[in-house]
Design a protein around this motif. Sequence first.
Motif, short mmCIF file in Angstrom:
data_model
loop_
_atom_site.label_atom_id
_atom_site.label_comp_id
_atom_site.label_asym_id
_atom_site.label_seq_id
_atom_site.Cartn_x
_atom_site.Cartn_y
_atom_site.Cartn_z
N GLU A 284 12.17 8.92 -26.05
CA GLU A 284 13.27 9.30 -25.72
C GLU A 284 14.43 8.85 -27.65
O GLU A 284 15.52 9.23 -27.74
N ALA A 285 13.23 8.16 -28.47
CA ALA A 285 14.06 7.69 -29.71
C ALA A 285 14.74 8.22 -30.34
O ALA A 285 13.40 9.00 -30.74
N ASP A 286 15.34 7.71 -31.34
CA ASP A 286 15.74 8.87 -32.50
C ASP A 286 15.17 7.98 -33.74
O ASP A 286 15.08 6.38 -33.62
N LEU A 287 14.14 8.80 -34.21
CA LEU A 287 13.42 8.26 -35.67
C LEU A 287 14.61 7.62 -36.45
O LEU A 287 15.32 8.35 -36.75
N GLU A 288 14.64 6.48 -37.35
CA GLU A 288 14.96 5.82 -38.29
C GLU A 288 15.57 7.31 -39.77
O GLU A 288 14.34 7.13 -40.19
N SER A 289 16.11 7.21 -40.15
CA SER A 289 16.65 8.56 -42.26
C SER A 289 15.25 8.34 -42.32
O SER A 289 14.18 9.02 -43.45
N ASP A 290 15.11 6.75 -42.79
CA ASP A 290 14.09 6.16 -43.42
C ASP A 290 12.62 6.36 -43.45
O ASP A 290 11.44 7.27 -43.83
N ASP A 291 12.26 6.94 -41.97
CA ASP A 291 10.87 7.41 -41.27
C ASP A 291 10.81 8.85 -41.23
O ASP A 291 9.97 8.93 -42.29
N ILE A 292 11.88 9.67 -41.38
CA ILE A 292 11.89 10.53 -41.79
C ILE A 292 12.09 11.44 -42.77
O ILE A 292 10.33 11.45 -43.62
N TYR A 293 12.23 10.09 -43.80
CA TYR A 293 11.64 10.11 -45.99
C TYR A 293 11.15 10.08 -46.20
O TYR A 293 10.09 10.69 -47.17
N VAL A 294 9.95 8.79 -45.21
CA VAL A 294 8.96 8.58 -45.92
C VAL A 294 7.60 9.78 -45.39
O VAL A 294 6.95 10.14 -46.25
#
Length: 331
Positions: A251-261
Amino acid sequence: MRKVIFILGALLILTGCSSTMNIEEQTVLVEELGYIKYNKKNEIHLEYALEDQMYINDDMKKVIMDISSLKEKYKDGIDERNSISPYLEVYKTSVSKFKNVVFNNNDKLLDEYFADIVEILDKSIAEGLKDYVSDMKYKKLQPDEIISEKIGRTLVYTENRSRGAGNSIAIKVNFLDIKNDYHRELCNEIFHDKYFLDNAIMGEEFSLIEFVDSEGYYHYSQPDSTRTRYSMFLKDKEMEKINILIRGEREADLESDDIYVFTNLINTLELREDEKELLLNEYKNIFNKKLNKKKITLDNYKVFINFTKGNLYGEGSENLIYFSIEKYNLY
């Protein structure tokens, strides 16, 4: 070549089972990667395949030579056994030696030398590094706390020294770039200073290029962090296969950088808008789904998602996720 891709995919999954997700330290993987260009019977080390694809650009050569020039200034206090030795000879050493260089302040007798290193990096490839190191040196940290920060082309890790005299600070730098102009520009388009180049290896048919996030780039990671590695297989100018290995708490939230990449990645592929939306939704919610295997069929690609609960070394509360995007008729 099919055997090579299969072996790499399997081994990349296995490397995620380690507590560091650092494939450099997986001897078996290093041996198998040699097959990308060379047969084992030739007994040629992987670093030669790496050097076919990576090089030191002129700006980085100047940074290295500036660091090497400290040799004379500190010749009475530093020898080659020191972990922050300035003996970096850009024209005499294999470029693979400049892949991951770490400078640290662990030797208190060399405070001035470390400060000079920071000054050089701050003025060249890591603007703001000097002020950051100054702020972190005596920052109050919990006994096991580690703080990481990406500054320019450096990654800075600060941890409690547990014996006074300020915190332990390590600065990691990859001085290498990708030789191939198209591959270098493509990677910049996808990762855009968010991730770190970790490997670029030229093969007979495919090139393997790997990027990792900040947590995956350093040997130690906070237990509640996510770690991500992209392994991209390219043939000439075509992206043939992408393996994404992600490790993190349930249930971790991905960092915005991860979604951006990830968004940048799928924008480079031959996908319809609805297919992009589908993959992005799968990726954003990757830690909030039930643990099982999943296949997705797209017009030009097949997508495979595999979930593994826990790992051999952790507490069992983490998920290891393998996200693969592969062109049809790859083999």
